[in-house]
Motif scaffolding. Structure first.
Motif, PDB file in Angstrom:
ATOM      1  N   GLU A  41      35.943  34.571  36.521  1.00  0.00           N
ATOM      2  CA  GLU A  41      36.021  34.525  38.568  1.00  0.00           C
ATOM      3  C   GLU A  41      36.545  35.553  38.814  1.00  0.00           C
ATOM      4  OE1 GLU A  41      36.928  32.224  35.865  1.00  0.00           O
ATOM      5  OE2 GLU A  41      36.308  30.195  36.626  1.00  0.00           O
ATOM      6  N   GLN A  42      37.886  35.799  37.908  1.00  0.00           N
ATOM      7  CA  GLN A  42      38.716  36.865  38.660  1.00  0.00           C
ATOM      8  C   GLN A  42      38.379  38.249  38.334  1.00  0.00           C
ATOM      9  OE1 GLN A  42      39.305  34.529  36.517  1.00  0.00           O
ATOM     10  NE2 GLN A  42      41.650  33.933  36.797  1.00  0.00           N
ATOM     11  N   LYS A  43      37.394  38.154  37.143  1.00  0.00           N
ATOM     12  CA  LYS A  43      36.730  39.812  36.581  1.00  0.00           C
ATOM     13  C   LYS A  43      35.556  40.099  37.573  1.00  0.00           C
ATOM     14  CE  LYS A  43      37.026  44.062  34.385  1.00  0.00           C
ATOM     15  NZ  LYS A  43      37.781  44.644  34.150  1.00  0.00           N
ATOM     16  N   LEU A  44      34.716  39.059  38.020  1.00  0.00           N
ATOM     17  CA  LEU A  44      33.636  39.260  38.217  1.00  0.00           C
ATOM     18  C   LEU A  44      34.387  39.710  39.849  1.00  0.00           C
ATOM     19  CD1 LEU A  44      31.611  36.219  37.610  1.00  0.00           C
ATOM     20  CD2 LEU A  44      30.535  38.302  37.959  1.00  0.00           C
ATOM     21  N   GLU A  45      34.952  39.610  40.173  1.00  0.00           N
ATOM     22  CA  GLU A  45      35.582  40.100  41.650  1.00  0.00           C
ATOM     23  C   GLU A  45      36.235  41.378  41.598  1.00  0.00           C
ATOM     24  OE1 GLU A  45      38.780  37.840  43.352  1.00  0.00           O
ATOM     25  OE2 GLU A  45      38.358  36.166  43.074  1.00  0.00           O
ATOM     26  N   ILE A  46      36.632  41.927  40.404  1.00  0.00           N
ATOM     27  CA  ILE A  46      36.733  43.457  39.916  1.00  0.00           C
ATOM     28  C   ILE A  46      35.356  44.446  40.340  1.00  0.00           C
ATOM     29  CG2 ILE A  46      37.769  44.939  38.963  1.00  0.00           C
ATOM     30  CD1 ILE A  46      39.830  42.699  38.681  1.00  0.00           C
ATOM     31  N   SER A  47      34.618  43.412  39.073  1.00  0.00           N
ATOM     32  CA  SER A  47      33.438  44.593  39.279  1.00  0.00           C
ATOM     33  C   SER A  47      32.731  44.201  40.710  1.00  0.00           C
ATOM     34  CB  SER A  47      32.090  43.136  38.101  1.00  0.00           C
ATOM     35  OG  SER A  47      33.441  43.516  37.175  1.00  0.00           O
ATOM     36  N   LEU A  48      32.664  43.525  41.328  1.00  0.00           N
ATOM     37  CA  LEU A  48      31.821  43.669  42.433  1.00  0.00           C
ATOM     38  C   LEU A  48      32.455  44.346  43.467  1.00  0.00           C
ATOM     39  CD1 LEU A  48      31.628  39.810  43.388  1.00  0.00           C
ATOM     40  CD2 LEU A  48      29.839  41.078  41.965  1.00  0.00           C
TER      41      LEU A  48
END
Length: 663
Positions: free
Chosen positions: A102-109
């Motif tokens: 969840e947290q890494k996806l926010e950065i990637s987005l």
């Protein structure tokens, strides 16, 4: 035993009642045959990976990360699968995504220019990874682990061969549709969590979840959601179990340790226990006392104001004095504990400010005892009685605490035997000559395994026994003894020098002598004797032990007795790390053998997400199996073989007409 067609009817009739019950689940010959074939096939699968952790001591961030990265298993598997096809930076990014989707996806987005392309590449990598990880399990087991929202899609992708010409477009179509309809983010989270779950088949916690660190309640919440777990109780766990069961001396100890380490998060926020009565009491009796010896141990990142720390020091001293009084009452009513030497409040010269211990006089560094009557030092004042009653009620009525303690009882024990490994937290009490120490309880002599079995029964009665009965009080006292008693298999020392550490500056008075077990645990013969005592074959068994931190900094090795005994308490707790030099050992037992991992201190979850800063781990291969270990070689394999035998017996009963098919 497997019954053939020649099995006598008489022997089958003896088990007819059981076979009729089994027939309700497998009502026809084809049903029974199908299950036999399925079980026989499972026996040939590789054994699942086991993960061993010990002495977590409330350090929930480090624990959560080690749980997510499976002590480096996921990172190693990424290297195995993708080899040189991914750069190191890409492997690190993929690992972080799996740990914290969840947290890494926010950065990637936020950072990716072409998010659809990134989704496509990432989904292919995650599916490939998950396909390899899941290959050691049956489809049925994987299916049960699948997230409901994506169970059908993931199952299709995991068991589909991309190289099959007729299915390439089908496979690609699924991926593209997931992205097109805006479900890629949720799918990545689901499959990352599935990877974490499938990477580890069984988790073993070798004691001491509680105390020192701030998040034992968070750790327990995590463990309650874990798919397959067993826990071996540590002395700190036993202390909280006793507190939840109503043992007043355990409650006092819990609060003393919480104030000592400036750790009130678990008490107040986690369990909603009201400490205002203790704070009010401390201000009433210790308001002008500097309580120098009771200053909390704090870390550089603590957020407490000086005013808060001063109040905590006063609370710390107040509950410590109450603890000594409550413990004195137990020691007096249980003379068979042989702990009269710990009645130190009676040995104080209150006029001169000294104490005599073992014939030696020591000067006390603190002589302010406003609640102690020198003529009757163990008598609680009326204010102390009222305070203890309020605290006891708070512990008893904390729903979250009681839920966690029931979980510890349901999933825990004093020791466990699992796949030829003997797991326990503390020690097996030994005499000076290395033999099992003999101890009497209620006139019966116990030693070795029988003694530990007896203490476990008492630990369970302390929580589940009839309220206000003498047997319950006896069991509650025994739980306290397991915390700090000289012959406790969870403690393993001749005394707990709490009073001396607070009130005597001379460190020679602080010495706690360890049980001879700790001298002998590097002796292979002694370790073999312990394994035999617990019904294990010493030729292919190990002892996994925690409790005493391995001082790696001083050259100590966690590998004892030529690899027969493994100590995996390497210092999860920050309080131990300056002494140990590392931040914990963990153990992995997979289908290839045993691996011991040592871990550097964990910086923070945020840095792990933002910068991909994984825990630096070093792995030692302890044992490598020449042939891959299969399910047939495990405890589960033994159970499956018994089930196959029962089903073959049912087949014989069907074929001989003793039971009629119902299909």
């Amino acid at each position: 035993m497997i019954f053939s067609s020649e099995t006598s009817i008489d022997s089958l009739e003896e088990d007819l009642r059981y076979l009729k019950l089994l027939a309700t689940k497998y009502p026809t010959i084809p049903d029974a045959c199908t299950e036999i074939i399925n079980l026989q096939a499972i026996l040939n699968l590789p054994k699942g990976t086991e993960h061993f952790l010990s002495d977590i001591h409330g350090e929930y961030e480090s624990f959560t990360h080690v749980l997510r990265n499976a002590s480096g298993v996921i990172k190693r598997k990424i290297n195995d699968i993708f080899g040189n096809s991914l750069r190191d930076s890409e492997k690190k990014e993929l690992a972080t995504l799996i740990y914290y989707p969840e947290q890494k996806l926010e950065i990637s987005l936020r950072e990716e220019a072409d998010i659809e392309d990134w989704y496509k590449i990432t989904l292919y990598k995650l599916i490939e990874f998950c396909r390899i990880i899941s290959s050691k399990y049956t489809r049925s087991k994987v299916r049960k682990a699948l997230p409901p929202d994506f169970s059908y899609i993931i199952e299709e992708l995991l068991h589909e061969q991309q190289s099959t010409f007729n299915k390439q477009e089908y496979y690609n179509g699924i991926i593209q549709t997931i992205i097109r309809i805006g479900r890629a983010k949720e799918f990545i989270v689901a499959i990352s969590n599935l990877i974490q779950r499938l990477t580890i088949d069984r988790l073993h916690i070798i004691g001491d979840i509680y105390d020192r660190g701030p998040g034992a309640h968070i750790i327990l919440d995590t463990l309650m959601d874990y798919h397959s777990i067993d826990i071996q109780w540590g002395n700190h766990d036993m202390l909280w179990m006793g507190a939840a069961a109503g043992c007043e001396s355990c409650i006092a100890n819990v609060l003393r340790i919480s104030t000592r380490y400036a750790n009130l998060d678990t008490i107040e926020e986690g369990y909603g226990i009201n400490l205002l009565p203790l704070a009010t009491f401390a201000l009433d009796f210790y308001n002008n006392d500097p309580c120098k010896s009771f200053k909390p141990k704090v870390y550089p990142d603590n957020n407490y104001r000086e005013k808060d720390l001063n109040l905590m020091s006063q609370m710390h001293k107040a509950i410590s004095i109450i603890q000594f009084k409550l413990e004195g009452a137990i020691i007096k009513r249980r003379p068979h504990y042989e702990m009269e030497s710990r009645l130190l409040l009676s040995d104080i010269d209150y006029e001169n400010g000294t104490i005599t211990i073992d014939g030696k006089e020591y000067k006390l560094n603190d002589t302010n005892f406003p609640t102690i009557d020198p003529s009757d030092p163990y008598k609680l004042t009326q204010d102390e009685i009222e305070l203890v009653d309020k605290l006891k009620s708070s512990f008893a009525n904390s729903d979250k605490l009681q839920e966690h303690i029931r979980f510890l009882y349901s999933n825990g024990s004093m020791y466990s035997k699992y796949n030829s490994n003997l797991l326990y937290h503390g020690c097996i009490s030994l005499s000076e000559d290395g033999s099992f120490k003999k101890m009497k309880i209620d006139g019966v002599t116990y030693s070795g395994r029988s003694y530990i079995d007896r203490t476990e029964r008492l630990a369970r009665e302390a929580y589940f026994g009839k309220a206000d009965s003498e047997s319950k009080l006896y069991a509650l006292d025994n739980v306290w003894y397991l915390w700090c008693g000289c012959n406790s298999p969870l403690f393993g020392k001749d005394k707990m020098a709490t009073f001396e550490r607070y009130f005597i500056n001379d460190k020679s008075a602080h010495t706690e002598v360890k049980n001879p077990y700790y001298k002998y645990r590097d002796d292979e013969t002694i370790c073999n004797n312990i394994l035999v005592e617990f019904g294990l074959n010493p030729d292919d068994s190990h002892i996994v032990n925690g409790h005493v931190p391995v001082k790696t900094k001083q050259g100590e090795s966690p590998i004892k007795a030529g690899g027969k005994l493994l100590v995996i308490d390497g210092g999860f707790s920050k309080a131990y790390q300056p002494e140990t030099g590392i931040a914990g050992y963990t153990l992995i037992y997979n289908s290839y053998g045993l691996l011991l991992a040592s871990h550097a201190p964990f910086e923070s979850t945020q840095k792990a997400i933002d910068e991909g800063k994984d825990i630096l781990s070093s792995t030692i291969i302890l044992e490598k199996s020449s042939n891959r270990i299969r399910v047939v070689d495990t405890d589960v394999g033994l159970e499956i073989k018994e089930q196959i035998g029962d089903l073959e017996q049912l087949l014989t009963a069907y074929r001989k007409g003793l039971i009629k098919e119902k299909g």
